[in-house]
Design a protein around this motif. Structure first.
Motif, PDB file in Angstrom:
ATOM      1  N   GLN B  64       0.835  -1.197   0.000  1.00  0.00           N
ATOM      2  CA  GLN B  64       0.000   0.000   0.000  1.00  0.00           C
ATOM      3  C   GLN B  64       0.863   1.238   0.000  1.00  0.00           C
ATOM      4  O   GLN B  64       1.999   1.219   0.478  1.00  0.00           O
ATOM      5  N   LEU B  65       0.318   2.345  -0.467  1.00  0.00           N
ATOM      6  CA  LEU B  65       1.074   3.600  -0.503  1.00  0.00           C
ATOM      7  C   LEU B  65       1.364   4.105   0.902  1.00  0.00           C
ATOM      8  O   LEU B  65       2.406   4.707   1.168  1.00  0.00           O
ATOM      9  N   THR B  66       0.414   3.853   1.856  1.00  0.00           N
ATOM     10  CA  THR B  66       0.634   4.319   3.223  1.00  0.00           C
ATOM     11  C   THR B  66       1.804   3.587   3.861  1.00  0.00           C
ATOM     12  O   THR B  66       2.511   4.138   4.704  1.00  0.00           O
ATOM     13  N   GLN B  67       2.035   2.333   3.435  1.00  0.00           N
ATOM     14  CA  GLN B  67       3.148   1.584   4.017  1.00  0.00           C
ATOM     15  C   GLN B  67       4.486   2.228   3.672  1.00  0.00           C
ATOM     16  O   GLN B  67       5.477   2.036   4.367  1.00  0.00           O
ATOM     17  N   PHE B  69       5.190   5.374   3.812  1.00  0.00           N
ATOM     18  CA  PHE B  69       5.523   6.509   4.670  1.00  0.00           C
ATOM     19  C   PHE B  69       5.432   6.217   6.151  1.00  0.00           C
ATOM     20  O   PHE B  69       6.049   6.901   6.938  1.00  0.00           O
ATOM     21  N   SER B  70       4.641   5.193   6.537  1.00  0.00           N
ATOM     22  CA  SER B  70       4.487   4.991   7.977  1.00  0.00           C
ATOM     23  C   SER B  70       5.632   4.160   8.513  1.00  0.00           C
ATOM     24  O   SER B  70       6.171   3.308   7.817  1.00  0.00           O
TER      25      SER B  70
END
Lengths: 315, 72
Positions: B64-67, B69-70
């Motif tokens: 996922q794209l959120t993975q 940055f987090s």
């Protein structure tokens, strides 16, 4: 009449089990079926792994986050002193701090590793399997300052019991090396290189003898360097290594002796040098994926003491 | 004497012209390849890490794209 029967066994021979005939057959060497040798640049890898850990001074923190099993990102912080090469016997240390961001893509056929620092330097490594036997590797350090970037292309060909490599680098550097298995334990290799801008060329020869328990290597080059190394695997967990290097141009002789303990929770490497340097490097596994690192290097001759600690999180 | 000097001068001028033609073709190739290497170095410097990220985000299983940055 048939052949006479063998004499009855005497002494110890009557107690020990008789040797099988097949053992004698296995010892016969099949010279057409030799194993593939290690790559030429890794000829001393066991000695280098034991005797040259990545010693550092200061704080180091590495965090690797895997997004899937091929792709991962890494964040790395370093705060400490870096040594500048100086002409006098004094050591010049400069305090530096940097953050490094990296991305890795690891596929059986394609490997891409990139690291970029806060000052704009990029370290790139590409390894691509063009065919089953031909591999292309690219290694580059790109900087913002002009004329400081370096790059190298390597083409490796793996044959049945030999390996050949051709290198092209910046500053018109061309190199080639070849290594061949001569017996199941011995492999011999040689390399040539040519530096275009300085019109320098060199040739070198190397030999590697290894069994299950030990590895002995020797290298000699026309640049006046003779390097010998010996690694003995004393047990599953312990290996001892020793190394000798002689530089004919600068009349420099260095010899070192080290140990490598690979235990369940930690890996401890230590070495003692003829230049009066004692070093140790400890990697302790605190938890799954969390490693604690301690590094120490004491140079008694120059009175230079370097201690570092750090943590590595992630695979 | 004057004619010899002038003929020498003409021969030199002719040679000079031919020499500069050859060297200009060689120079053109060298300049073009140096220009290409400089552009390639800038492209590699800015684009290598984004290239790895694009290839990685499109590999299976797709993260996922959120993975990205987090920190988890």
């Amino acid at each position: 009449m048939g052949s006479p029967s063998p004499p009855p066994p005497l002494g110890l021979a009557s107690v020990l089990p008789p040797k099988e005939a097949e053992e004698k057959k296995e010892k016969k060497v099949d010279y057409l079926n030799l194993p593939c040798p290690v790559p030429f640049e890794e000829i001393q890898r066991e000695a280098l792994m034991s005797l040259k850990p990545e010693l550092f001074e200061g704080l180091r923190f590495d965090f690797t986050k895997g997004l899937n099993h091929k792709f991962s990102l890494s964040h790395s912080v370093f705060m400490g002193s870096m040594e500048l090469p100086s002409q006098s016997s004094d050591t010049l240390k400069v305090p530096t701090a940097h953050y490094e961001f990296g991305a890795n893509y690891l596929d059986p056929k394609l490997m891409l590793v990139g690291r970029i620092l806060t000052d704009g330097r990029l370290n790139a490594r590409v390894k691509c399997d063009l065919t089953d036997n031909l591999t292309m590797k690219i290694n580059a350090q790109l900087t913002n300052e002009p004329h400081y970037s370096q790059g190298m292309f390597n083409f490796d060909y793996k044959g049945k019991d030999y390996r050949a490599q051709f290198q092209i680098g910046n500053n018109a550097f061309y190199g080639a090396n070849y290594i061949q298995s001569v017996t199941p334990h011995l492999s011999l290799g040689s390399e040539v290189f040519w530096l275009g801008h300085q019109r320098k060329s060199g040739i070198g020869f190397a030999a590697r003898y290894n069994t299950d328990k030990m590895v002995a290597t020797g290298q000699i080059a026309s640049t006046g360097i003779v390097a010998l190394s010996y690694v003995q695997k004393v047990s599953e967990k312990v290996s001892l290594a020793s190394d000798f290097m002689y530089n004919h141009m600068t009349r420099d002789v260095t010899s070192s002796f080290g140990y490598d303990y690979i235990l369940r929770q930690c890996r401890l490497r230590g070495k003692l040098d003829s230049n009066g340097v004692v070093a140790a490097y400890l990697e302790e596994r605190l938890n799954m994926g969390v490693n604690f690192i301690l590094s120490a290097e004491i140079d008694h001759r120059k009175k230079d003491y370097k201690f570092g600690f750090g943590m590595t999180v992630g695979e | 004497m004057a004619s010899r000097v002038s003929s020498k001068g003409k021969a030199k001028a002719a040679k000079g012209l031919k020499g500069s033609e050859e060297s200009s073709a060689g120079r053109f190739v060298k300049e073009w390849s140096t220009w290409a290497m400089k552009k390639a170095k800038v492209v590699a410097h800015y684009g290598f890490i984004p290239l790895i990220i694009v290839i990685g985000m499109n590999s299976e299983p797709k993260p996922q794209l959120t993975q990205l940055f987090s920190p988890v």
